[in-house]
Enzyme design. Structure first.
Site, PDB file in Angstrom:
ATOM      1  N   ASP A  44       0.832  -1.197   0.000  1.00  0.00           N
ATOM      2  CA  ASP A  44       0.000   0.000   0.000  1.00  0.00           C
ATOM      3  C   ASP A  44       0.872   1.254   0.000  1.00  0.00           C
ATOM      4  O   ASP A  44       0.629   2.205  -0.757  1.00  0.00           O
ATOM      5  CB  ASP A  44      -0.914  -0.025   1.227  1.00  0.00           C
ATOM      6  CG  ASP A  44      -1.710   1.268   1.383  1.00  0.00           C
ATOM      7  OD1 ASP A  44      -2.582   1.525   0.539  1.00  0.00           O
ATOM      8  OD2 ASP A  44      -1.451   2.013   2.337  1.00  0.00           O
ATOM      9  N   GLU A 116      -2.134  -5.387  -3.480  1.00  0.00           N
ATOM     10  CA  GLU A 116      -1.157  -4.633  -2.686  1.00  0.00           C
ATOM     11  C   GLU A 116      -0.076  -5.562  -2.130  1.00  0.00           C
ATOM     12  O   GLU A 116       1.108  -5.208  -2.105  1.00  0.00           O
ATOM     13  CB  GLU A 116      -1.857  -3.908  -1.545  1.00  0.00           C
ATOM     14  CG  GLU A 116      -2.725  -2.747  -2.004  1.00  0.00           C
ATOM     15  CD  GLU A 116      -3.418  -2.032  -0.870  1.00  0.00           C
ATOM     16  OE1 GLU A 116      -3.738  -0.844  -1.048  1.00  0.00           O
ATOM     17  OE2 GLU A 116      -3.652  -2.653   0.190  1.00  0.00           O
TER      18      GLU A 116
END
Length: 225
Positions: A44, A116
């Site tokens: 992320d 992610e």
């Protein structure tokens, strides 16, 4: 590695030297421990930086607030889930039995987290430059369409806001048909709105994309009126 995992790596454009890293990135917490939550956290952060830099370079005239809004649009869960569908990632997820039975392999939040985690895994194995090259390649079609002269909202959001401004009911999306084999489905979606007598249909390789195309077609008709 199974053929399914090999196909996923072909879609990613990256082949892991250590298969265990990819397996970990695809392991949901429902499967047990270790799982992909730490990789998701790392990915992320890396994704936000890569997309932030790409937007900074592409739009030298953009202000901070504009860049922030565009980046948020690019890295939100819905966009990541779209990428996951493009990669056909759902069938490769390692889920617990309960999560599997409840359709977790199609759940946007789980798919987005896995993308992610894959970004985090590529970074750890190959370094930042290789990771950035892959992310930019995945996002290239979306980055190519970014402009300060046109709204960054997707057609579904635009249609919803159009109807809300007129105090009309929200659009109704219904699956008309799902055709093709499991790895190559084509979804046909019908979109109904109060201002049109007939529903508008669109087809695409994912339900989400078909809904977007249907919403775009409805907007075109409404604006034509």
């Amino acid at each position: 590695m199974s053929q399914r995992f090999q196909r996923l790596q072909d879609c990613l454009g990256y082949r892991f030297r250590d298969d265990a890293q990819l397996e970990l990135a695809l392991t949901h917490r429902s499967f047990g421990s270790p799982n992909n939550e730490r990789l998701e956290f790392l990915g992320d952060s890396i994704l936000n930086f890569i997309i932030g830099e790409a937007l900074y370079r592409k739009l030298p005239e953009a202000r901070e607030g504009q860049l922030s809004r565009l980046r948020a649009q690019m890295v939100k869960g819905e966009t990541l889930a779209e990428l996951a569908h493009e990669f056909e990632l759902g069938g490769c997820l390692r889920l617990g039995e309960g999560e599997m039975k409840s359709g977790g392999q199609k759940r946007d939040s789980i798919l987005a987290d896995a993308v992610e985690a894959i970004i985090g895994a590529i970074y750890l194995e190959a370094g930042f430059d290789a990771c950035a090259e892959r992310v930019n390649a995945w996002y290239q079609p979306r980055l190519a369409q970014v402009s300060l002269d046109k709204p960054s909202k997707d057609p579904k959001t635009e249609l919803q806001e159009f109807l809300q401004a007129k105090q009309l009911p929200l659009p109704d999306y219904q699956v008309v048909e799902v055709a093709g084999q499991a790895h190559a489905h084509t979804f046909t979606i019908a979109c109904r709105v109060a201002l049109l007598k007939q529903a508008v249909q669109a087809s695409a390789s994912s339900r989400r994309e078909a809904e977007k195309q249907a919403a775009a077609a409805v907007l075109e008709k409404l604006r034509g009126h």
